[in-house]
Scaffold this motif. Structure first.
Motif: not given
Lengths: 300, 254
Positions: B208-229
């Motif tokens: 997710m952090t590497q495909q969306t050049f520059g425009a990372i959706d940090y909220g979505m990223l933390q949702a991913g972190v939560m699903v993993m953790a």
């Protein structure tokens, strides 16, 4: 007659022994297959690959010892070795200090201590990739809470370049690693601390030793084997660091946080040179086995 | 009292990132919806992760329970060599063996396969698991098997029906370690899987952090972190007794 009699007397237990032997093999056969196919075979293969020009796609050709000779010409690798050594030294020192501090704080079974042990260990249950992404968001200048917090407390006046300069990137990564691994190492040291008999402490106190003397004269020497184990795990783990740099700093800025394993990965999957990556792997493998042997001999 | 103050301050420092990540992900519940639609879809990645973990845990338990019993109770030529070879896995750096494994799994037709990845995880778990299981079986009194044999069980039935029950705590410890390792691992799936549809959660969320050049959706990223953790945090809190026992019983002293 005599002979056959002896044979008869032996045949029952030896048949049983043979069947026990076969059973032993049967029970351990799955282990043998896994170890043989997925550990011994790749170990041999990596040696063979390192002697060949081995592109990601296409035919391998024997070219020994080219892959080894060109390691010295790989400027990224030479820098990566220095960077990884620096990272390993700082991480190991800080991790030992923090883990030992935590272990001593939660050593006694007092009410509520279980909660604190769990709290310190909990980050260790989170995967390294998840932890890296968590810090990536938390330290982001626009989205993360750390910059506003530091500014509200007047510690900084503008957003900090957490992964924007080589030194800060290293500092931030080490913070991430401490957060993730301090509890794990605390647990290791805790087993060592609890193996020290309380009588030894009581004797020292009745002899009038102060806290510092107890720590340096009793705790540290008796903890030596456990500390040694922790050091070996930390040094080995840090020398092979990959996830934290790949996920968190992506090697940047300007390749300043490229670890040795990242070079292996890039050689294999970005430069499509599996032979070169295999040669680097063999060098790392030999160096680490040598280092581990040396550390175990010195520290035990 | 000052010790509790220090401990509390430290606990806040250690728990803060997790609490923040949970908060940041739920601040906009749509984060989870967006993350669920990312790439091949959360369902695919989560299914892959669950499949790999289940296969790894099952494989590790079967291989190490059989092997542990074999090493604890039988003598056979090659026994020590096989045990040492298994322990030697600990000496070999993860990274150095993944590249030949990538090539080898290609020969076996298991490249880019969740089965191949699980087998690799089983191999990495084996030294610890086998050591744990061997010790657990050695700690059982031999009378337990002898009683079962007298009752007319074959050795395998005695093993499966009676001994496995007796070593259940060790099985839980081994299973927990295998789950955490396979669910969380990033490097092995990164190398051994090369098709988006077979990615596990860590590789998918990092991408997710590497495909969306520059425009990372940090909220979505933390949702991913939560699903993993989340599964790891819950499992660890529920089973931490077994985790800590794994340490204490010499898993690390070997």
């Amino acid at each position: 007659m005599n002979r056959t009699g002896r044979r008869a007397a032996h045949s029952a237990p030896s048949a049983r022994w043979r069947s026990r032997k076969v059973q032993g093999w049967l029970y351990t056969a799955p282990t043998a297959v896994i170890v043989g196919v997925l550990f011994i075979a790749p170990l041999v293969l990596v040696g063979w690959m390192s002697l060949n020009r081995w592109p990601l796609l296409g035919q391998a050709t024997f070219n020994a010892p080219d892959n080894y000779l060109k390691i010295g010409d790989n400027p990224l690798f030479v820098d990566a070795v220095l960077f990884t050594l620096k990272y390993t030294a700082i991480t190991t020192v800080l991790l030992s200090a923090v883990a030992l501090g935590l272990a001593m704080l939660v050593q006694d079974r007092k009410p509520g201590i279980g909660f604190f042990r769990t709290a310190f260990f909990l980050p260790g249950a989170v995967g390294f990739a998840a932890a890296g992404l968590l810090f990536y968001g938390m330290l982001n200048n626009d989205f993360g809470p750390i910059d506003p917090l530091l500014q509200a407390l007047h510690i900084t006046s503008e957003p900090v370049k957490w992964i924007g300069t080589p030194n800060m990137a290293l500092f931030s990564t080490i913070t991430l690693v401490l957060w993730r691994f301090a509890g794990f190492n605390m647990l290791i040291l805790l087993t060592g601390l609890q193996a020290i008999p309380t009588e030894v402490y009581e004797a020292a106190r009745s002899d009038g030793a102060n806290r510092w003397q107890v720590f340096t004269k009793i705790t540290l020497p008796l903890l030596r084997p456990t500390l040694a184990l922790m050091l070996i795990l930390s040094v080995t783990g840090s020398l092979l660091a990959f996830d934290q740099f790949f996920v968190f700093t992506n090697g940047g800025p300007d390749n300043s946080t490229v670890s040795m394993v990242m070079v292996v990965y890039r050689d294999a999957f970005f430069r499509f040179d599996l032979g070169g990556a295999a040669a680097l792997s063999v060098v790392l493998l030999v160096a680490l086995v040598g280092l581990n042997t040396l550390m175990m001999r010195r520290l035990r | 009292m000052s010790r509790y103050l220090t401990l509390s301050a430290l606990a806040v420092l250690f728990l803060f990132p997790l609490v923040w990540s949970g908060y940041a992900s739920f601040e906009e519940p749509s984060n989870y919806l967006e993350m669920a639609r990312f790439g091949e879809g959360l369902g695919t990645y989560a299914t892959n992760s669950v499949l790999v973990s289940v296969m790894t845990v099952a494989g590790t338990l079967v291989v190490s329970a059989l092997g542990g019993y074999g090493f604890a109770r039988f003598d056979f030529p090659g026994k020590n060599l096989l045990f040492l070879a298994t322990l030697a896995i600990l000496m070999v750096p993860y990274a150095t063996i993944l590249i030949p494994l990538y090539v080898l799994l290609g020969y076996l037709g298991l490249q880019n396969s969740l089965v191949g990845l699980s087998l690799v995880f089983v191999m990495f778990q084996l030294p610890f698991a086998l050591f744990m299981m061997r010790n657990a079986f050695e700690a059982l009194p031999r009378e337990l098997e002898e009683a079962a044999l007298v009752d007319g069980c074959g050795t395998f039935r005695a093993f499966a029906r009676i001994l496995l029950h007796a070593v259940r705590p060790a099985l839980i410890t081994v299973g927990l370690f295998a789950f955490l390792a396979s669910w969380n691992d990033f490097f092995a799936p990164l190398i051994l899987l090369n098709d988006g549809a077979s990615f596990t959660l860590p590789v998918a969320v990092v991408s997710m952090t590497q495909q969306t050049f520059g425009a990372i959706d940090y909220g979505m990223l933390q949702a991913g972190v939560m699903v993993m953790a989340f599964p790891c945090l819950i499992l660890f809190i529920v089973l931490q007794r077994h985790y800590v026992r794994g340490f204490m019983s010499g898993a690390l002293r070997g």
